[in-house]
Design an enzyme around this catalytic site. Structure first.
Site, short mmCIF file in Angstrom:
data_model
loop_
_atom_site.label_atom_id
_atom_site.label_comp_id
_atom_site.label_asym_id
_atom_site.label_seq_id
_atom_site.Cartn_x
_atom_site.Cartn_y
_atom_site.Cartn_z
N GLU A 40 0.80 -1.26 -0.14
CA GLU A 40 -0.10 -0.02 0.10
C GLU A 40 1.02 1.33 -0.14
OE1 GLU A 40 -3.86 1.84 2.58
OE2 GLU A 40 -2.19 0.51 3.55
N LYS A 106 -9.67 2.68 -2.57
CA LYS A 106 -9.94 1.97 -1.06
C LYS A 106 -11.26 2.77 -0.59
CE LYS A 106 -7.57 1.85 3.40
NZ LYS A 106 -6.32 2.17 4.23
N CYS A 140 -5.61 -2.96 2.56
CA CYS A 140 -5.40 -2.85 4.06
C CYS A 140 -6.52 -2.89 4.97
CB CYS A 140 -4.37 -1.50 4.39
SG CYS A 140 -3.54 -1.58 5.90
#
Length: 255
Positions: A40, A106, A140
């Site tokens: 990430e 995200k 994540c």
């Protein structure tokens, strides 16, 4: 399909240094690899200061990734800070060997670090078709939200790129295994190592898990390139034999 996970420390808020670092690592990978996975925010570290590191979809890092993917004849994926229409995104890009790009923004922004105050959340899950595989890439904190990752699309491989700190490594390990088992999918998690400018320590634990929760690659803490083979035919045969996904609940996720 052969996948290489690159686990590495990152230079804080320095895209040039990180590109140089990862180019050396990528060029050290054998030519028979089909997909390379980076962590990430691999150009900057997990920063809440996007202005000095943000790029566009025509910027240096995207052009660099396209050139590498073409030269290596493999796909490359990872997330970076993208600025678009006045907003900042933690955006995962999946760069095909042809240079074509698909991307995922995200969805679950990490409120504990204030990510939601700086970045704009994505609202669309994607599944990428590549070499006969259906790949679902996530980032994540998404790992903590099983409803969003539920396998309604018949994907074959979940990928999580992350900056997941050492203090919560047990959760990383447990949740990756859970996502693989409940979705009867391979799951690959690629995390960084080292210490960032905020003093957070990362020990990696990048890993690959099969559709029954068995390790294809056990968690590692060292810096390096780690390659795994995933077998779609065995996975599909196991899904057909057990039929667990046929009994999943149906529901809708509100944006």
């Amino acid at each position: 399909m052969k996948v290489t996970l690159i686990q590495s420390a990152l230079v804080w808020e320095n895209p040039v240094a990180n590109r140089e670092h990862f180019e050396k690592k990528i060029n050290a990978i054998p030519q028979d690899v089909d997909l390379i996975v980076l962590p990430e925010m691999f150009t900057s570290g997990f920063t809440m200061n996007p202005i000095p590191v943000a790029e566009t979809m025509q910027g240096e890092t995207i052009v660099w990734l396209q050139a590498l993917a073409k030269a290596r004849n493999c796909a490359i994926t990872g997330s970076l800070v993208i600025q678009e229409n006045g907003n900042f995104y933690n955006r995962l890009v999946f760069v095909f060997p042809s240079g074509e790009i698909q991307f995922y923004d995200k969805r679950h922004l990490f409120t504990l670090a204030g990510e939601d105050k700086v970045y704009t959340s994505g609202n669309q899950k994607i599944v990428i078709d590549y070499l006969g595989w259906r790949i679902c890439p996530l980032i994540c904190y998404d790992l903590r939200f099983p409803a969003f990752s539920r396998n309604f699309e018949d994907y074959d491989l979940l990928i999580y790129v992350a900056s997941w700190p050492k203090i919560r490594t047990n959760a990383w390990d447990a949740l990756l295994k859970a996502r693989a088992i409940e979705n009867m999918s391979y799951a690959i998690g690629v995390n960084r190592i080292g210490t960032d400018a905020n003093g957070y320590e990362y020990i990696g634990h990048s890993q690959a898990i099969d559709f029954l929760g068995n390790y294809v690659m056990e968690p590692v803490t060292a810096e390096g390139n780690f390659s795994v083979l995933v077998d779609k035919e065995i996975m599909l045969a196991t899904r057909h034999k057990l039929g667990f996904l046929n009994d999943k609940d149906t529901f809708e996720i509100n944006n």
